[in-house]
Design a protein around this motif. Structure first.
Motif, PDB file in Angstrom:
ATOM      1  N   GLN A   1       1.451   6.684  -7.000  1.00  0.00           N
ATOM      2  CA  GLN A   1       0.288   7.342  -7.306  1.00  0.00           C
ATOM      3  C   GLN A   1       0.585   8.608  -7.216  1.00  0.00           C
ATOM      4  O   GLN A   1       0.198   9.611  -8.107  1.00  0.00           O
ATOM      5  N   HIS A   2       1.179   9.100  -6.023  1.00  0.00           N
ATOM      6  CA  HIS A   2       1.507  10.498  -5.785  1.00  0.00           C
ATOM      7  C   HIS A   2       2.574  11.142  -6.531  1.00  0.00           C
ATOM      8  O   HIS A   2       2.627  12.385  -6.700  1.00  0.00           O
TER       9      HIS A   2
ATOM     10  N   CYS B   1       0.851  -1.201   0.152  1.00  0.00           N
ATOM     11  CA  CYS B   1      -0.150  -0.005   0.012  1.00  0.00           C
ATOM     12  C   CYS B   1       0.722   1.333  -0.007  1.00  0.00           C
ATOM     13  O   CYS B   1       0.559   2.125  -0.708  1.00  0.00           O
TER      14      CYS B   1
ATOM     15  N   ASN C   1       0.742   4.185  -2.870  1.00  0.00           N
ATOM     16  CA  ASN C   1       0.431   5.386  -2.700  1.00  0.00           C
ATOM     17  C   ASN C   1       1.682   6.470  -3.242  1.00  0.00           C
ATOM     18  O   ASN C   1       1.366   7.528  -3.756  1.00  0.00           O
TER      19      ASN C   1
END
Length: 333
Positions: free
Chosen positions: A96-97, A89, A93
Motif C-alpha cells: 500500500q505504501h 499485514c 502495508n
C-alpha cells in the motif's frame, strides 16, 4: 463486488486455516447469507446498516473495495498470536505504501488502468501479492438453497433448452446507465434470437422492470417475478446468458454455470471479462479503447462522446453481433 470479495475471503480462510482466526463480515446481511455455503458457518455476519463497528473489538479490520485496505491493525497483538498473519499485514502495508493508489474508496480510472497494466483481472485483484492463488477461475462456488428440480418445474422448464437475457445493470444505480444495452440495438434482439434459435426458449430475467428491454416475443418474461434463489437456478440451467457486464454475469461465473455473451461498453473487457465468455465490444469512434469507467465522476450516466446517457460504444453493438456470438457458443457445446 460481494461475489468477488467472498471468493477472496474463501481463499484467505483456506490460506490461514491453521491460524485459529475468528471472522466477522459487515455488509448486507441478507445478500451475504444468500452467497455463503456451509463452509462459512463459523463466520459471523453483521448487517452494516443497523450496527456500528468498533474497530478496537478486533485485531484486524480490512475494507475490500478492490485491494484489501487495513482500517485498523493491532500489530503488537497480531505479532504475538500469528507470525503468518503478521507477515501478510506487513506485505499488505508495504504494498500500500509503495503505491500511490487509494485502496479505501471506489476505484478511480487511474487505479483501474494501473491494475490492468499490471496484468490484474477483476477476479484476482484482491490477491495483491499472489499468495492466495486467485485467478480467472473462482475458487469458491456460489451455492443453491432451493431444490433445482422444483424451481425448474415451477416455471415449466423441465426438459427444455433456453437462453436467458437481461438488460439490467446494478441495483444501486437507478435511472439510466451507460453500460446498459442500447434500446435501439436490443429492440429486435429477442425477435432475432427466436428466428436464429427456434429450438430454444428465450427468457427475460431481471429484478427491475425499469431497466428492462422490450420483451415482446420472449417465450417467458420473468422480470420482477423471481426470487434471487430462483433466478440463480434459472441462470445456472441456461444454455447461454446474454447481458451487460454486471451482477448476473458475475453470478453465473461464480456458480460455474457456463458461458455468457457479455456486452462491454465503459468497463474494460480485458479486466472484467472471463475466459469462458464471449466478451463483446464494438468498434466505434470512442478514443478510450479499454473503457472509460470512472474517468469522470458521473460516468454511469454520461457518455464522454455523446454528452448524454446514450453510450456510443453500447449503441454500436448490434443484435446481429450478439446472435453471432450466441451461435458460436452453441456450436461449441
Amino acid at each position: 463486488d460481494y461475489i468477488n470479495n467472498i471468493n477472496w475471503l474463501f481463499a484467505f480462510r483456506k490460506e490461514f486455516n491453521s491460524e485459529n482466526i475468528k471472522y466477522t463480515v459487515f455488509g448486507n446481511q441478507k445478500q451475504l447469507l444468500s452467497l455463503f455455503d456451509d463452509s462459512f458457518n463459523d463466520v459471523k455476519v453483521i448487517d452494516e446498516k443497523n450496527n456500528k463497528i468498533d474497530f478496537t473489538d478486533y485485531d484486524l479490520v480490512l475494507s475490500i473495495v478492490t485491494i484489501p485496505a487495513p482500517l485498523y491493525q493491532n500489530l503488537t497483538r497480531i505479532g504475538k498470536l500469528s507470525v503468518k498473519l503478521m507477515e501478510y499485514c506487513t506485505a499488505l502495508n508495504t504494498y500500500q505504501h509503495s503505491n500511490s493508489m487509494n485502496f479505501f474508496n471506489i476505484p478511480d480510472y487511474r487505479l483501474l488502468t494501473e491494475l490492468f497494466v499490471r496484468g490484474k483481472k477483476f477476479s484476482s485483484t484482491p490477491d495483491f501479492d499472489g499468495r492466495l492463488g486467485l485467478s480467472d477461475k473462482y475458487s469458491y462456488r456460489i451455492p443453491f438453497f432451493l431444490d433445482e428440480e422444483a424451481v425448474i418445474n415451477k416455471f415449466n422448464l423441465h426438459g427444455k433448452k433456453f437462453i436467458t437475457v437481461n438488460r439490467g445493470w446494478d441495483q444501486c444505480h437507478r435511472g439510466s446507465h451507460v453500460k446498459a444495452m442500447s434500446l435501439d440495438s436490443c429492440g429486435d434482439l429477442i425477435v432475432r434470437l427466436k428466428e436464429s434459435f427456434p429450438d430454444f426458449m428465450i427468457i427475460a430475467i431481471g429484478s427491475s422492470r425499469e431497466q428492462a428491454m422490450d420483451t415482446t416475443g420472449a417465450d417467458m418474461d420473468l422480470i420482477e417475478k423471481t426470487s434471487l434463489e430462483e433466478v440463480k437456478i434459472i441462470l445456472h440451467k441456461a444454455s447461454v446468458h446474454i447481458g451487460c457486464e454486471g451482477g448476473l454475469v458475475h453470478l453465473r461465473h461464480a456458480m460455474g454455470s457456463g458461458p455468457c455473451v457479455v456486452l462491454f461498453g465503459p468497463t474494460n473487457k480485458y479486466y472484467y471479462g472471463y475466459s469462458e465468455n464471449e466478451n463483446l465490444s464494438a468498434s466505434c469512434n470512442c478514443h478510450l479503447k479499454t473503457g472509460c469507467e470512472r474517468i469522470i465522476k458521473n460516468y454511469e450516466t454520461l457518455c464522454l462522446e455523446t454528452g448524454n446517457s446514450e453510450s456510443l460504444c453500447m449503441k454500436s453493438i448490434t443484435s446481429e453481433m450478439v446472435v453471432n456470438k450466441v451461435k458460436r457458443i452453441l456450436e461449441s457445446q
